[in-house]
Write a protein that holds these residues in place. Structure first.
Motif, PDB file in Angstrom:
ATOM      1  N   ALA A 164       0.843  -1.239   0.082  1.00 27.27           N
ATOM      2  CA  ALA A 164      -0.003   0.005   0.017  1.00 27.27           C
ATOM      3  C   ALA A 164       0.744   1.238  -0.068  1.00 27.27           C
ATOM      4  N   SER A 165       2.064   1.299   0.326  1.00 26.04           N
ATOM      5  CA  SER A 165       3.086   2.299   0.438  1.00 26.04           C
ATOM      6  C   SER A 165       4.084   2.291  -0.413  1.00 26.04           C
ATOM      7  N   HIS A 166       3.845   1.379  -1.566  1.00 27.97           N
ATOM      8  CA  HIS A 166       4.982   1.183  -2.477  1.00 27.97           C
ATOM      9  C   HIS A 166       4.780   2.135  -3.540  1.00 27.97           C
ATOM     10  N   HIS A 167       5.789   2.903  -4.042  1.00 22.47           N
ATOM     11  CA  HIS A 167       5.919   3.608  -5.345  1.00 22.47           C
ATOM     12  C   HIS A 167       6.997   3.200  -6.182  1.00 22.47           C
ATOM     13  N   GLY A 168       6.671   2.876  -7.596  1.00 20.12           N
ATOM     14  CA  GLY A 168       7.628   2.705  -8.511  1.00 20.12           C
ATOM     15  C   GLY A 168       7.247   2.770  -9.820  1.00 20.12           C
ATOM     16  N   VAL A 169       7.922   2.508 -10.875  1.00 24.84           N
ATOM     17  CA  VAL A 169       7.371   2.731 -12.309  1.00 24.84           C
ATOM     18  C   VAL A 169       6.954   1.634 -12.932  1.00 24.84           C
ATOM     19  N   HIS A 170       7.357   0.393 -12.053  1.00 26.08           N
ATOM     20  CA  HIS A 170       6.773  -0.972 -12.837  1.00 26.08           C
ATOM     21  C   HIS A 170       5.501  -1.288 -12.191  1.00 26.08           C
ATOM     22  N   PRO A 171       4.591  -1.980 -13.296  1.00 26.43           N
ATOM     23  CA  PRO A 171       3.314  -2.426 -12.661  1.00 26.43           C
ATOM     24  C   PRO A 171       3.601  -3.519 -11.374  1.00 26.43           C
ATOM     25  N   ARG A 172       2.728  -3.543 -10.530  1.00 28.82           N
ATOM     26  CA  ARG A 172       2.584  -4.690  -9.689  1.00 28.82           C
ATOM     27  C   ARG A 172       1.324  -4.913  -9.094  1.00 28.82           C
ATOM     28  N   ILE A 173       1.240  -6.048  -8.445  1.00 29.28           N
ATOM     29  CA  ILE A 173       0.025  -6.476  -7.765  1.00 29.28           C
ATOM     30  C   ILE A 173       0.196  -6.873  -6.243  1.00 29.28           C
ATOM     31  N   GLY A 174       1.496  -6.956  -6.057  1.00 31.19           N
ATOM     32  CA  GLY A 174       1.860  -7.401  -4.585  1.00 31.19           C
ATOM     33  C   GLY A 174       3.091  -7.279  -4.137  1.00 31.19           C
ATOM     34  N   SER A 175       3.277  -7.404  -2.947  1.00 27.21           N
ATOM     35  CA  SER A 175       4.793  -7.336  -2.384  1.00 27.21           C
ATOM     36  C   SER A 175       5.587  -8.578  -2.904  1.00 27.21           C
ATOM     37  N   LEU A 176       5.448  -9.711  -3.035  1.00 26.33           N
ATOM     38  CA  LEU A 176       6.072 -10.663  -3.864  1.00 26.33           C
ATOM     39  C   LEU A 176       5.248 -10.583  -4.926  1.00 26.33           C
ATOM     40  N   ASP A 177       5.622  -9.925  -6.054  1.00 28.28           N
ATOM     41  CA  ASP A 177       4.916  -9.519  -7.046  1.00 28.28           C
ATOM     42  C   ASP A 177       4.539 -10.852  -8.174  1.00 28.28           C
TER      43      ASP A 177
END
Length: 281
Positions: free
Chosen positions: A76-89
């Motif tokens: 929920a606090s993650h920011h980055g340019v790559h698409p993601r759906i989870g911590s262990l993505d």
């Protein structure tokens, strides 16, 4: 062969984790990967790290890596340019169609390992999974997730901190990034031109530069050198970067000096990594 579910030996796992900035967290996750860790690549702009794993204790090392990742990363606090759906993505189980002198695993073995791991994630960690492989690509999975489709295993509504995991089975894939001298909009057009049955591409703004990020999905037929040359016909390339490992066949006809302009070297091959671990001669 039939996969040994107690070890997953013979498969490679390339775990994509949504953390590329906090070095202490990356280090803790790497330690959790144990003796199976072959390679680690981190990027602060993608805010992502890629852990390549292979070994006789792969199943247990992967579980430890998953536990540490979910403990340390709040999506929920993650920011980055790559698409993601989870911590262990993303966690693909890879059957290596290479002559390594050790037992080969098949697509069916990889699928079995995928399903066992995804089930374990939900039963032990309450983390849901979306499954991909034959019949469903990773881009399609991300589209399904963004459209609100329910996970294949587990219940997303019960998850806040960790998000979900894309757990897959696939053959060899090489991830390769190029910085190009283009605007983002121009790079998106170039990336679209380059897409084919061999290549998936994204154009991203990375640290004030423009990157064409590629997944080479048939690397034995079209590897990073071929991709670099295809891009160079369309635009000027400033730098290049391999993410993870590459089959040695892609580099066999060139010296390290020849490979330097492509951002490649022979110590970044799958075979060299396995040799360093004492798994092959």
């Amino acid at each position: 062969m039939s996969i040994d579910s107690s070890s997953f030996f013979g498969l490679e796992v390339v775990a994509n984790v949504s953390e590329g900035q906090r070095q202490n967290v990356i280090d803790e996750i790497a330690v959790a990967g144990g003796t199976s860790l072959l390679d680690l690549h981190s990027d602060p702009y993608h805010n992502r790290s890629v852990f390549s794993l292979y070994g006789r204790t792969l199943r247990d090392d992967l579980r430890s890596l998953a536990i540490k990742t979910i403990e340390k990363i709040d999506i929920a606090s993650h920011h980055g340019v790559h698409p993601r759906i989870g911590s262990l993505d993303v966690v693909p189980f890879v059957w290596l169609n290479l002559d390594l002198g050790i037992s080969k695993c098949t697509e069916d073995d990889a699928r079995q390992a995928r399903d066992l791991f995804a089930t374990w994630l939900w039963e032990e960690l309450s983390v849901p999974s979306y499954l991909y492989g034959t019949g469903r690509t990773l881009p399609r999975l991300r589209s399904d997730f963004n459209a609100g489709q329910a996970p294949d295993i587990g219940d997303l509504s019960k998850v806040q901190r960790s998000g979900a995991v894309a757990v897959g089975e696939r053959g060899l894939l090489v991830a390769y990034n190029l910085i190009v001298e283009e605007t983002l909009e121009s790079a998106k057009s170039i990336a679209a031109q380059l897409r084919s049955k061999y290549v998936r591409t994204l154009a991203l703004e990375v640290g004030g530069s423009t990157q064409i990020s590629a997944n080479l999905i048939e690397p034995l037929d079209f590897g990073p050198i071929e991709f670099y040359r295809a891009v160079a016909k369309l635009t000027k390339i400033s730098s290049s970067e391999l993410v993870g490992l590459v089959p040695s066949i892609n580099l066999s006809s060139m010296t390290d000096e020849d490979l330097r302009p492509f951002g490649l070297s022979k110590d970044k091959t799958i075979e060299a990594a396995l040799q360093r671990q004492g798994l092959i001669q």
